[in-house]
Write an enzyme that holds these catalytic residues in place. Structure first.
Site, PDB file in Angstrom:
ATOM      1  N   CYS A 323    -100.100  59.287 -14.255  1.00 30.61           N
ATOM      2  CA  CYS A 323    -100.274  59.654 -15.661  1.00 30.61           C
ATOM      3  C   CYS A 323    -101.440  58.814 -16.190  1.00 30.61           C
ATOM      4  O   CYS A 323    -102.499  58.800 -15.568  1.00 30.61           O
ATOM      5  CB  CYS A 323     -98.988  59.448 -16.453  1.00 30.61           C
ATOM      6  N   GLY A 326     -99.573  54.800 -15.553  1.00 30.12           N
ATOM      7  CA  GLY A 326     -98.798  54.868 -14.320  1.00 30.12           C
ATOM      8  C   GLY A 326     -97.500  54.097 -14.372  1.00 30.12           C
ATOM      9  O   GLY A 326     -96.977  53.714 -13.310  1.00 30.12           O
ATOM     10  N   TRP A 327     -96.941  53.882 -15.563  1.00 31.13           N
ATOM     11  CA  TRP A 327     -95.683  53.121 -15.615  1.00 31.13           C
ATOM     12  C   TRP A 327     -94.615  53.784 -16.483  1.00 31.13           C
ATOM     13  O   TRP A 327     -93.607  53.164 -16.814  1.00 31.13           O
ATOM     14  CB  TRP A 327     -95.911  51.678 -16.041  1.00 31.13           C
ATOM     15  N   ASP A 328     -94.791  55.049 -16.859  1.00 27.59           N
ATOM     16  CA  ASP A 328     -93.757  55.797 -17.582  1.00 27.59           C
ATOM     17  C   ASP A 328     -93.466  57.123 -16.872  1.00 27.59           C
ATOM     18  O   ASP A 328     -92.472  57.256 -16.176  1.00 27.59           O
ATOM     19  CB  ASP A 328     -94.203  56.057 -19.032  1.00 27.59           C
ATOM     20  N   ARG A 329     -94.333  58.105 -17.066  1.00 25.06           N
ATOM     21  CA  ARG A 329     -94.147  59.400 -16.426  1.00 25.06           C
ATOM     22  C   ARG A 329     -94.246  59.315 -14.905  1.00 25.06           C
ATOM     23  O   ARG A 329     -93.539  60.027 -14.179  1.00 25.06           O
ATOM     24  CB  ARG A 329     -95.185  60.396 -16.954  1.00 25.06           C
ATOM     25  N   ARG A 375     -89.997  49.926 -24.684  1.00 27.63           N
ATOM     26  CA  ARG A 375     -89.552  51.313 -24.824  1.00 27.63           C
ATOM     27  C   ARG A 375     -88.191  51.389 -25.512  1.00 27.63           C
ATOM     28  O   ARG A 375     -87.951  52.263 -26.344  1.00 27.63           O
ATOM     29  CB  ARG A 375     -89.479  51.997 -23.459  1.00 27.63           C
TER      30      ARG A 375
END
Length: 577
Positions: A323, A326-329, A375
């Site tokens: 994404c 590179g650390w959620d989706r 989050r």
């Protein structure tokens, strides 16, 4: 691993004790994760994090021979694991001494050279090995703002950390730098391409909903799909836009209900259309032109089907998923791929549900820098969504290893076959040793849709005289399903009009009529994924908890509470607020 599971099956107290310890281990992991973001350069709390790192290596070693890409001080990437696992091949006890298949010094050099090409230094990193193919993750390509900023004053004097840029909102304004010199792009992106080729990656799936990330009117990140120099033309690029973590605030506000939740594709910054080559858009029975009307469930399901279709292509090419940072989706889809392949027995074959859950939370999310505390504070529950979503991929439609049904089977899709029933003989869905009955024979009658389970007379008599001695050791959901199956079958057979036939059968065996539509047996895939989900829900409930946006729990929250209770025996827990 099989021997250990057999031993535990014969010892219910040992199995329950081990299960409890693993549940505690997962809860401790989530508790720590919810309070701190992993930083390779300053590991805190050191003892707890080092234990997590060690545990991940142990779990990888169960099934794979691997080498380590060193990132001990975060000098390569500040939010990647200090010891990055490069899986070489699946191994057994007999072949663990085989020579290494990778030139680790060359790989380390490629990593060091290519890290500047991607946002926050999050280079292309292999994380799953499936049929000899590497499934990789990364951030998107760095734009000129980050690239020049990170190679300039701040990058030099921060000791090579990528955190300085990440926490800064200052970018160079020199128009000559912005519009001119492309040599630096050629150099760093050239190294990125060399790393992709070394890993045999051909397919790149970009989850960004924008072509370039714009901040303060400047393009701060880019993407392979809009590289003006067409440096990535030799790769198969797929633009599969998926909502960012902010969208999962809506998921939380709807009491964790993804059904009916549709992303707003008309926002100004959303300019990346879904673009899939015809070779992958066909044969999936999906109308891709309707993607903007899909709710979050259907969109996630269809994207996962696409990724599974790609890695099952005939060639030996790997896949990159990314994404923006590179650390959620990215970990969302990496995790779903890992779980889905594991449920089919295609990866991490020796790991049990609690172990694959631990590995996925610890490695795919925590050690790769997901900002869970941030989050959670914003209500962006993408982490919870990932594991709760397992209930939507239990179907064989998501299986990478499609089972061939018997040619003479008259059952349609959704009904079970002999192959499904045979799954019960496997460790993940066996009858517990502590049940004082055994299945001495199994036959299938297509004309009557009946399963005949012959149970020994002596065991039946024992059950009648001492029912408290015949118990189910509920080690997994399959046993509970089978228990229900036996009870329903007994009830059905007792009400049969053919009393003489029934009496004769009970004299030596017990015919249990099981309507296929009313009581289908769960597949091994379903059993495994449901076990993982229930473990996660129990651990999440006891640590983070769910927070309803309404004064009283809605149906969605109540439903989750019931699953917590079923998974760990809780009743009326106050962990959910």
């Amino acid at each position: 691993a099989a021997g250990r599971r057999a031993m535990l099956a014969a010892s219910p107290s040992a199995a329950s004790g081990l299960s409890f310890r693993r549940s505690e281990e997962i809860a401790d992991l989530i508790d720590l994760f919810s309070k701190t973001q992993y930083r390779a350069k300053e590991v805190t709390p050191r003892v707890r994090v080092e234990a997590i790192e060690k545990r991940c290596l142990e779990l990888f070693a169960r099934d794979y021979k691997y080498s380590i890409i060193q990132n001990s001080s975060g000098d390569v990437c500040g939010h990647y694991p200090r010891q990055i696992v490069f899986l070489e091949y699946e191994s057994t006890d007999g072949d663990r001494d085989r020579d290494s298949t990778v030139q680790i010094s060359k790989l380390q050099d490629l990593v060091n050279r290519s890290k500047l090409a991607r946002c926050r230094g999050r280079f292309v990193c292999p994380v799953i090995l499936y049929n000899g193919k590497h499934i990789c993750r990364s951030a998107t390509l760095a734009g000129w703002g980050e690239l020049y900023g990170r190679t300039g004053y701040n990058y030099i004097f921060s000791g090579g950390s990528d955190d300085t840029w990440a926490d800064s909102e200052e970018f160079p304004e020199d128009s000559e730098v912005r519009n001119g010199d492309s040599q630096l792009f050629d150099k760093v992106r050239g190294h990125d391409i060399k790393l992709l080729r070394y890993l045999s990656v051909r397919y790149i799936c970009d989850l960004m909903v924008e072509n370039k990330k714009v901040k303060f009117g400047l393009n701060v990140t880019s993407s392979e799909k809009v590289d003006k120099a067409q440096r990535y033309a030799d790769f198969t690029l797929l633009s599969v836009p998926y909502p960012g973590c902010e969208f999962f605030k809506d998921y939380k506000d709807r009491d964790y209900t993804a059904e009916g939740l549709v992303f707003n594709w008309n926002q100004d910054h959303v300019d990346a259309p879904l673009t899939i080559p015809p070779c992958f858009s066909q044969n999936l029975n999906i109308d891709w032109t309707q993607y903007q009307s899909w709710d979050l469930v259907e969109q996630t399901q269809n994207y996962l089907k696409l990724l599974l279709h790609i890695i099952n292509s005939d060639d030996n090419s790997g896949l990159l998923v990314h994404c923006i940072s590179g650390w959620d989706r990215t970990p969302l889809f990496v995790s779903l791929l890992r779980f889905s392949l594991w449920a089919d027995g295609a990866v991490h074959a020796s790991l049990e549900p609690a172990e694959i859950l631990y590995l996925t939370i610890a490695y795919d999310w925590f050690l790769f820098g997901h900002l869970l505390p941030d989050r959670l504070s914003k209500g962006e529950e993408i982490f919870f969504f990932c594991f709760n979503f397992l209930k939507h991929i239990v179907s064989e439609k998501f299986s990478a290893v499609r089972k061939q049904r018997r040619k003479n089977s008259q059952f349609r899709d959704g009904e079970f076959t002999v192959e499904d029933l045979c799954q019960l003989s496997k460790p993940a869905a066996r009858i517990s040793h502590c049940m004082s009955s055994s299945l001495s024979s199994l036959s299938f009658n297509q004309s009557e849709n009946t399963i005949l389970l012959d149970i020994k007379c002596e065991e039946r008599k024992m059950a009648a005289s001492s029912p408290q001695m015949v118990v189910w050791c509920k080690q997994n959901p399959a046993e509970e399903h089978l228990s229900q199956l036996v009870n329903e079958g007994r009830s059905s057979s007792s009400s049969s009009s053919n009393q003489s036939e029934q009496g004769a059968a009970w004299a030596g065996s017990s015919p249990l009529a099981v309507p296929s539509r009313r009581c289908p047996l769960p597949t091994e895939r379903q059993v495994r994924l449901e076990a993982v989900r229930e473990l996660f829900l129990a651990a999440y409930s006891s640590t983070v908890g769910l927070k309803s946006s309404t004064p009283s729990p809605s149906g969605a929250i109540s439903g989750l509470l019931e699953q917590f209770a079923r998974g760990v025996g809780l009743r009326g827990t106050n962990a959910i607020v």
